[in-house]
Design a protein around this motif. Structure first.
Motif, PDB file in Angstrom:
ATOM      1  N   GLN A  14       0.833  -1.212   0.000  1.00  0.00           N
ATOM      2  CA  GLN A  14       0.000   0.000   0.000  1.00  0.00           C
ATOM      3  C   GLN A  14       0.860   1.250   0.000  1.00  0.00           C
ATOM      4  O   GLN A  14       0.589   2.197  -0.728  1.00  0.00           O
ATOM      5  CB  GLN A  14      -0.956  -0.002   1.202  1.00  0.00           C
ATOM      6  CG  GLN A  14      -1.936   1.153   1.194  1.00  0.00           C
ATOM      7  CD  GLN A  14      -2.880   1.148  -0.009  1.00  0.00           C
ATOM      8  OE1 GLN A  14      -3.348   0.107  -0.446  1.00  0.00           O
ATOM      9  NE2 GLN A  14      -3.154   2.331  -0.546  1.00  0.00           N
ATOM     10  N   ARG A  15       1.915   1.277   0.814  1.00  0.00           N
ATOM     11  CA  ARG A  15       2.813   2.453   0.866  1.00  0.00           C
ATOM     12  C   ARG A  15       3.515   2.638  -0.472  1.00  0.00           C
ATOM     13  O   ARG A  15       3.673   3.764  -0.942  1.00  0.00           O
ATOM     14  CB  ARG A  15       3.830   2.280   1.999  1.00  0.00           C
ATOM     15  CG  ARG A  15       4.861   3.384   2.075  1.00  0.00           C
ATOM     16  CD  ARG A  15       4.239   4.726   2.472  1.00  0.00           C
ATOM     17  NE  ARG A  15       5.247   5.763   2.433  1.00  0.00           N
ATOM     18  CZ  ARG A  15       5.138   6.879   1.718  1.00  0.00           C
ATOM     19  NH1 ARG A  15       4.062   7.134   1.019  1.00  0.00           N
ATOM     20  NH2 ARG A  15       6.099   7.779   1.726  1.00  0.00           N
ATOM     21  N   ASN A  21       2.110   7.148  -6.784  1.00  0.00           N
ATOM     22  CA  ASN A  21       1.093   8.087  -7.241  1.00  0.00           C
ATOM     23  C   ASN A  21       1.233   9.458  -6.585  1.00  0.00           C
ATOM     24  O   ASN A  21       0.325  10.278  -6.682  1.00  0.00           O
ATOM     25  CB  ASN A  21      -0.302   7.496  -6.993  1.00  0.00           C
ATOM     26  CG  ASN A  21      -0.558   6.317  -7.895  1.00  0.00           C
ATOM     27  OD1 ASN A  21      -0.825   6.484  -9.073  1.00  0.00           O
ATOM     28  ND2 ASN A  21      -0.439   5.113  -7.360  1.00  0.00           N
ATOM     29  N   ASP A  22       2.363   9.713  -5.950  1.00  0.00           N
ATOM     30  CA  ASP A  22       2.634  10.979  -5.278  1.00  0.00           C
ATOM     31  C   ASP A  22       3.621  11.779  -6.136  1.00  0.00           C
ATOM     32  O   ASP A  22       4.780  11.386  -6.288  1.00  0.00           O
ATOM     33  CB  ASP A  22       3.221  10.693  -3.893  1.00  0.00           C
ATOM     34  CG  ASP A  22       3.483  11.947  -3.084  1.00  0.00           C
ATOM     35  OD1 ASP A  22       3.887  12.989  -3.653  1.00  0.00           O
ATOM     36  OD2 ASP A  22       3.291  11.887  -1.860  1.00  0.00           O
ATOM     37  N   THR A  23       3.167  12.908  -6.687  1.00  0.00           N
ATOM     38  CA  THR A  23       4.020  13.660  -7.616  1.00  0.00           C
ATOM     39  C   THR A  23       5.281  14.208  -6.942  1.00  0.00           C
ATOM     40  O   THR A  23       6.321  14.293  -7.591  1.00  0.00           O
ATOM     41  CB  THR A  23       3.245  14.813  -8.284  1.00  0.00           C
ATOM     42  OG1 THR A  23       2.681  15.654  -7.280  1.00  0.00           O
ATOM     43  CG2 THR A  23       2.146  14.282  -9.184  1.00  0.00           C
ATOM     44  N   ALA A 103       7.521  -5.534   2.867  1.00  0.00           N
ATOM     45  CA  ALA A 103       8.348  -5.604   1.664  1.00  0.00           C
ATOM     46  C   ALA A 103       7.439  -5.812   0.457  1.00  0.00           C
ATOM     47  O   ALA A 103       6.401  -6.465   0.554  1.00  0.00           O
ATOM     48  CB  ALA A 103       9.366  -6.737   1.759  1.00  0.00           C
ATOM     49  N   THR A 104       7.851  -5.227  -0.657  1.00  0.00           N
ATOM     50  CA  THR A 104       7.064  -5.313  -1.888  1.00  0.00           C
ATOM     51  C   THR A 104       7.995  -5.553  -3.055  1.00  0.00           C
ATOM     52  O   THR A 104       9.034  -4.901  -3.178  1.00  0.00           O
ATOM     53  CB  THR A 104       6.289  -3.991  -2.131  1.00  0.00           C
ATOM     54  OG1 THR A 104       5.473  -3.728  -0.988  1.00  0.00           O
ATOM     55  CG2 THR A 104       5.438  -4.068  -3.370  1.00  0.00           C
ATOM     56  N   THR A 146      11.222   5.043   2.389  1.00  0.00           N
ATOM     57  CA  THR A 146      11.632   4.488   3.675  1.00  0.00           C
ATOM     58  C   THR A 146      11.907   5.582   4.681  1.00  0.00           C
ATOM     59  O   THR A 146      11.528   5.461   5.843  1.00  0.00           O
ATOM     60  CB  THR A 146      12.866   3.583   3.554  1.00  0.00           C
ATOM     61  OG1 THR A 146      13.929   4.328   2.966  1.00  0.00           O
ATOM     62  CG2 THR A 146      12.556   2.347   2.746  1.00  0.00           C
ATOM     63  N   ASP A 147      12.633   6.631   4.261  1.00  0.00           N
ATOM     64  CA  ASP A 147      12.940   7.773   5.114  1.00  0.00           C
ATOM     65  C   ASP A 147      13.503   7.337   6.459  1.00  0.00           C
ATOM     66  O   ASP A 147      13.241   7.943   7.483  1.00  0.00           O
ATOM     67  CB  ASP A 147      11.697   8.644   5.302  1.00  0.00           C
ATOM     68  CG  ASP A 147      12.067  10.065   5.732  1.00  0.00           C
ATOM     69  OD1 ASP A 147      13.138  10.542   5.306  1.00  0.00           O
ATOM     70  OD2 ASP A 147      11.296  10.664   6.490  1.00  0.00           O
TER      71      ASP A 147
END
Length: 192
Positions: A14-15, A21-23, A103-104, A146-147
Motif C-alpha cells: 500500500q505504501r 502516485n505521489d508527484t 516488503a514489496t 523508507t525515510d
C-alpha cells in the motif's frame, strides 16, 4: 527497446502504491526531473533533462495511467519530445506483489521507441542509459519511501532482484576510458 526488471522495496504494498502516485516523491526520484504536475484524471505533464551518450536534451512529455487495479498494477503510457534530440514514446506495465508485511516486489516491463538523434546513437547505448536511469530511480524512490537511516542507507536497500540486470560493471570503468570514449563520440558527431 524492451526492458524488464524487478526490485524489492522495504515498504508495504500500500505504501509503495501511494508513493508511486505521489508527484512530490516521483519528482524527487526521477533523475533530471524538473517538474511533474497533474494534467487531468490519471494524467501528468512532465519536464526533465536527460542525456543519452552524447545527446543531451530537455524533454517535455505526458504520462497517462491506464488499466489501474489499485494497489496491484497499472500501465503507464508515455510520450516526450526533446527538440532536435528526438522523441520517445512507449508504455510500462507495473506490478506490485507483497513479500511479507513490510516488503514489496515491484516488477515492470517497458517498451519504448525513440526517434531523431536518439535513434541514431544506437540501441545498445540507449538501452544502457535506460537501465542506468531506472536503477537510479529505484535508489532514490526507496530513499523517499523508507525515510529511515538517511538517504544513503535507504538507497542501498533497493536492489535489482536479478543480479544479472545490474550495470555495475559498466560503472567501474576508469575515468580516463570514459573521458576518451566521450571525446570520440563528440568528434564523431561533429564530423557528421
Amino acid at each position: 527497446m524492451e526492458l524488464t526488471e524487478s526490485y524489492t522495496l522495504p515498504v508495504s504494498q500500500q505504501r509503495t502504491w501511494e508513493a508511486l502516485n505521489d508527484t512530490a516523491i516521483l519528482r524527487a526520484s526521477i533523475p533530471g526531473c524538473e517538474s511533474i504536475e497533474a494534467d487531468g484524471e490519471n494524467a501528468f505533464a512532465l519536464s526533465m533533462a536527460a542525456s543519452v551518450g552524447p545527446v543531451k536534451a530537455r524533454f517535455k512529455g505526458r504520462m497517462l495511467l491506464t488499466d489501474i487495479n489499485a494497489p496491484q498494477t497499472y500501465t503507464i503510457v508515455f510520450e516526450g519530445q526533446g527538440g532536435v534530440a528526438g522523441f520517445g514514446s512507449g508504455n510500462a506495465r507495473v506490478t506490485l506483489e507483497p513479500e511479507g508485511p513490510e516488503a514489496t516486489r515491484l516488477t515492470y516491463t517497458a517498451s519504448a521507441q525513440v526517434g531523431g538523434k536518439l535513434a541514431q546513437i544506437g540501441s545498445r547505448l540507449v538501452d544502457g542509459a535506460a537501465r542506468k536511469l531506472a536503477g537510479e530511480f529505484f535508489k532514490r524512490f526507496s530513499a523517499q519511501v523508507t525515510d529511515e537511516g538517511g538517504a544513503d542507507a535507504a538507497a542501498d536497500t533497493a536492489a535489482p532482484a536479478d543480479d544479472t540486470a545490474s550495470t555495475d560493471g559498466a560503472d567501474s570503468e576508469s575515468g580516463d576510458a570514459q573521458a576518451k570514449r566521450k571525446k570520440s563520440w563528440t568528434a564523431w558527431i561533429s564530423k557528421s
